[in-house]
Scaffold this motif. Sequence first.
Motif, mmCIF file in Angstrom:
data_model
loop_
_atom_site.group_PDB
_atom_site.id
_atom_site.type_symbol
_atom_site.label_atom_id
_atom_site.label_comp_id
_atom_site.label_asym_id
_atom_site.label_seq_id
_atom_site.Cartn_x
_atom_site.Cartn_y
_atom_site.Cartn_z
ATOM 1 N N ASP A 14 -47.189 2.185 5.547
ATOM 2 C CA ASP A 14 -47.368 1.938 6.883
ATOM 3 C C ASP A 14 -46.523 2.622 7.744
ATOM 4 O O ASP A 14 -45.635 3.533 7.272
ATOM 5 C CB ASP A 14 -46.740 0.437 7.001
ATOM 6 C CG ASP A 14 -47.549 -0.913 6.446
ATOM 7 O OD1 ASP A 14 -48.761 -0.792 6.235
ATOM 8 O OD2 ASP A 14 -46.928 -2.116 6.112
ATOM 9 N N THR A 70 -46.893 5.431 11.504
ATOM 10 C CA THR A 70 -47.980 6.142 12.155
ATOM 11 C C THR A 70 -49.276 6.136 11.613
ATOM 12 O O THR A 70 -49.650 6.281 10.306
ATOM 13 C CB THR A 70 -47.418 7.428 12.662
ATOM 14 O OG1 THR A 70 -46.016 7.501 13.038
ATOM 15 C CG2 THR A 70 -48.542 8.277 13.643
ATOM 16 N N GLU A 71 -50.267 5.830 12.490
ATOM 17 C CA GLU A 71 -51.685 5.843 12.059
ATOM 18 C C GLU A 71 -52.122 7.045 11.175
ATOM 19 O O GLU A 71 -51.858 8.134 11.873
ATOM 20 C CB GLU A 71 -52.698 5.299 12.887
ATOM 21 C CG GLU A 71 -54.164 5.033 12.441
ATOM 22 C CD GLU A 71 -55.315 4.854 13.657
ATOM 23 O OE1 GLU A 71 -56.293 4.821 13.228
ATOM 24 O OE2 GLU A 71 -54.641 5.041 14.808
#
Length: 312
Positions: free
Chosen positions: A159, A161-162
């Motif tokens: 999980d 930052t994209e």
Amino acid sequence: MRDVLVIGGNRYFGKRLVDRLISAGDRVTALNRGSASPPSGAVHLVADRDDEAALNSALGDRTFDVAVDQVCYTPRQAAIARRVFADGRARRYVMTSTVKVYEYEDSLVYEDAVVPVREDAVDPRTVPVALALPWHKPEFRDTHYGEGKRQAEAVFAADGTEFPYTAVRVAHVLGRDDDFTGRLDHYAQRIRTGTPIAVPTENRPATYIHVDEIADFLFWAVGQDFTGPVNAASHGLLTTEELCAAVARHIPDGRTVFQNVDVGEVSPFSFARSYGMDNSRASGLGFTFGHIQEWLPRAVAETLGADAGKGE
């Protein structure tokens, strides 16, 4: 036309991927430590991918549609890559992983049955990451190859930052005369001299892929938008005995002798547990795999060549 970065990729199926991208009209940038030049038509950047500052400097303000990482072996390298390529520097990240992510006992229990393993057998989101291990030491990295890849996947999947990524779990690769691993030659030398070939007492089959097929797969994957782990393997399973039979056909007067061992080192393509991968996810996404028995004779001939029947 796509802007594609290939990290590493100077040899074997990596260089074939670069050739395919250039032939398709893509703008290709190849990044390595300067040990070899990429194929003509690619922009060449030089940096040590373990040096975050140097990697950032070499890339400058360039952005890419896809980055293909051929040399991400450890969670430390993955952590650097995730920081460097976040925030739009690469819209998608494709990492070449390995069938060896499945080799750990806590991952699955396939030892007693030849059941092709699916991607969900190892969910990288649940794999613990140990950045403090001595990943910088080559001998440690080499002896923890599968674990390094497994933890690298976990870093990309974490999980935060994209970070759209794909981990291509590559089967054992065969074919062509530039195979630097020497694994087929291991068998050829022993068959030529009648030297025993060490195999586990319970010797299990594995999945394989031709070097051209994995290059085709990676080229195809560059143009897709799926994320997460994906198995890349030809249809069918192959035992050590079947592989040696294919090698023996190229060695007149050779003699194949197997030696069962319960403890100790075994030959390169011998496995005490099953290494069969289920390729249905990739097939369902649209890639068409060949069958190992269709290309195995050609792969052996390509690698062994005319020297297969000669003496030492």
